[in-house]
Design a protein around this motif. Structure first.
Motif, PDB file in Angstrom:
ATOM      1  N   ARG A 141      34.434  47.206  35.928  1.00  0.00           N
ATOM      2  CA  ARG A 141      33.934  46.928  34.585  1.00  0.00           C
ATOM      3  C   ARG A 141      33.123  48.115  34.076  1.00  0.00           C
ATOM      4  N   MET A 196      37.802  47.860  32.873  1.00  0.00           N
ATOM      5  CA  MET A 196      37.693  46.473  32.412  1.00  0.00           C
ATOM      6  C   MET A 196      36.532  46.320  31.424  1.00  0.00           C
ATOM      7  N   ILE A 242      45.345  40.789  37.184  1.00  0.00           N
ATOM      8  CA  ILE A 242      46.186  41.077  38.347  1.00  0.00           C
ATOM      9  C   ILE A 242      47.611  40.585  38.096  1.00  0.00           C
ATOM     10  N   ILE A 245      39.320  45.960  46.782  1.00  0.00           N
ATOM     11  CA  ILE A 245      38.057  45.513  46.193  1.00  0.00           C
ATOM     12  C   ILE A 245      36.936  45.599  47.225  1.00  0.00           C
TER      13      ILE A 245
HETATM   14  N1  TRP Z   1      35.287  42.284  38.931  1.00  0.00           N
HETATM   15  C1  TRP Z   1      35.564  43.668  39.255  1.00  0.00           C
HETATM   16  C2  TRP Z   1      34.227  44.403  39.476  1.00  0.00           C
HETATM   17  O1  TRP Z   1      33.192  43.935  39.126  1.00  0.00           O
HETATM   18  C3  TRP Z   1      36.316  44.352  38.163  1.00  0.00           C
HETATM   19  C4  TRP Z   1      37.656  43.781  37.900  1.00  0.00           C
HETATM   20  C5  TRP Z   1      38.055  43.160  36.756  1.00  0.00           C
HETATM   21  C6  TRP Z   1      38.773  43.781  38.775  1.00  0.00           C
HETATM   22  N2  TRP Z   1      39.349  42.793  36.835  1.00  0.00           N
HETATM   23  C7  TRP Z   1      39.827  43.146  38.068  1.00  0.00           C
HETATM   24  C8  TRP Z   1      38.970  44.259  40.070  1.00  0.00           C
HETATM   25  C9  TRP Z   1      41.086  42.979  38.636  1.00  0.00           C
HETATM   26  C10 TRP Z   1      40.233  44.067  40.652  1.00  0.00           C
HETATM   27  C11 TRP Z   1      41.280  43.431  39.944  1.00  0.00           C
HETATM   28  O2  TRP Z   1      34.240  45.506  39.985  1.00  0.00           O
END
Ligand code: TRP
Ligand code: SF4
Length: 360
Positions: free
Chosen positions: A37, A68, A165, A175
């Motif tokens: 993000r 994001m 995704i 991740i």
């Molecule tokens: N939530 C993830 C973060 O904070 C960012 C993110 C958003 C993400 N959409 C995603 C990560 C889809 C992997 C896949 O870093």
């Protein structure tokens, strides 16, 4: 490690931060999907926690990487322009660190509206109770209320993430460990979608990087909110400023007092950036009071700057050449939209949620 960060074209060589043994190597043809993000500058914790594995994977797999910014807006909805300017900088940063624009599809989330459309489908089939028990929501509720971010957008953050995704048929998601509950929820949502509509969206698997525990520049845990990390690319001046302010082993009051590197944040950064001979030099010099903390920091500064020099220059080059950066972003987003649109069409076929007459 040092040589890894130094050379941004060496993505396939072995690295100190290995993809965890716990997650198997994805089979050929897997689709890697991930993102960050865009709420702040990237710091080295983000690099090792999230981005380093992307560089390791990009020579073998198709990858989709998203800046994001909708996710950024969940907490920074009062500063949309800031989220957008971080988004642009993040894009430049990724390219500067060697994420390959040709091999991967690198995009900005809000430029691909299909993410939102798929999110709407996912929101309908996701029970509220699934979201209520996500630890990142449960644990953050008090903080969210206090910071005026106890909002619907933040609540459904993981639903949007599932759509990110699925819209590229992502099979593997590199991740950080903190994101595990989100990915589990993504799998549940996708499973339920497939069950309800006879779809075949892949259930994504995590890829973990075994991130070293990173200590912040102030000796506390490294965290964006403490503002105690090195940014991923900083000028040599900024690096020396951060170094000067860094605490060392408190036992070393005088130059002649021996210290213990294990108790010193400076040494923990040496471990990331320096080669074995420097590490030995710092450790022995510290324990025997053979070197001063100033010498030790100076050496670390040199190593950090060596590592950062190439990406730093690449990032500056991109930021000072807006047309080039803009055309990369436009191209990446267009390629993302093309794939996402195809997937959305298929989703509409599966669900039957599409024009029932010849409207279009
Ligand atoms: N939530 C993830 C973060 O904070 C960012 C993110 C958003 C993400 N959409 C995603 C990560 C889809 C992997 C896949 O870093
Ligand atoms: Fe830390 Fe280096 Fe000083 Fe030892 S010599 S306390 S490792 S800065």
């Amino acid at each position: 490690m040092s040589s890894e960060i130094k050379d941004n074209s060496s993505a396939q060589s072995s690295s100190a931060i290995q993809i965890s043994r716990a997650s198997e190597k994805p089979p050929k043809g897997s689709i890697i999907m991930s993102g960050m993000r865009s709420t702040s500058h990237i710091h080295i914790g983000n690099f090792f926690g999230a981005m380093k594995p992307w560089l390791d994977l990009q020579n073998e797999y198709m990858g989709y990487y998203g800046v994001m910014n909708w996710h950024g807006l969940t907490t920074k909805y009062k500063e949309p322009h800031e989220v957008m300017s971080f988004a642009r900088e993040m894009y430049a940063e990724w390219i500067a660190w060697g994420l390959d624009h040709e091999k991967n599809v690198i995009f900005i989330q809000s430029e691909v509206p299909e993410h939102i459309e798929l999110t709407m489908f996912f929101m309908m089939l996701t029970p509220m109770s699934w979201l209520e028990r996500v630890p990142t929501w449960k644990d953050a509720e008090e903080e969210a209320k206090a910071s005026d971010t106890h909002n619907l957008g933040r609540f459904m953050y993981p639903v949007l993430q599932a759509a990110d995704i699925a819209v590229y048929r992502g099979t593997h998601v590199p991740i950080g460990q903190d994101q595990i509950p989100h990915l589990e929820l993504s799998r549940d949502i996708i499973k339920r979608f497939n069950f309800l509509y006879g779809g075949n969206l892949p259930e994504p698997k995590p890829i973990f990087s075994s991130t070293p525990v990173l200590i912040g520049t102030d000796g506390r845990k490294m965290s964006k909110s403490y503002n105690n990390a090195f940014q991923l690319t900083q000028s040599p001046d900024e690096v020396s400023k951060t170094l000067r302010a860094m605490p060392t082993d408190p036992a070393r009051v005088r130059r002649t007092d021996p210290g213990d590197p294990a108790k010193c944040p400076v040494y923990s950064f040496h471990k990331l950036y320096s080669q074995p001979e420097d590490l030995r030099w710092a450790e022995e010099g510290c324990k025997s009071a053979g070197i001063g903390c100033g010498d030790c920091k100076k050496r670390l500064g040199e190593r950090i700057n060596e590592n950062m020099a190439k990406p730093f220059a690449a990032k500056q080059e991109l930021l000072s050449n807006p047309e080039k950066l803009d055309s990369l972003i436009a191209d990446g987003c267009a390629r993302a939209r093309k794939i996402a649109k195809q997937q959305l069409d298929q989703v509409k076929d599966w669900t039957g949620f599409k024009p029932s007459g010849d409207w279009v």
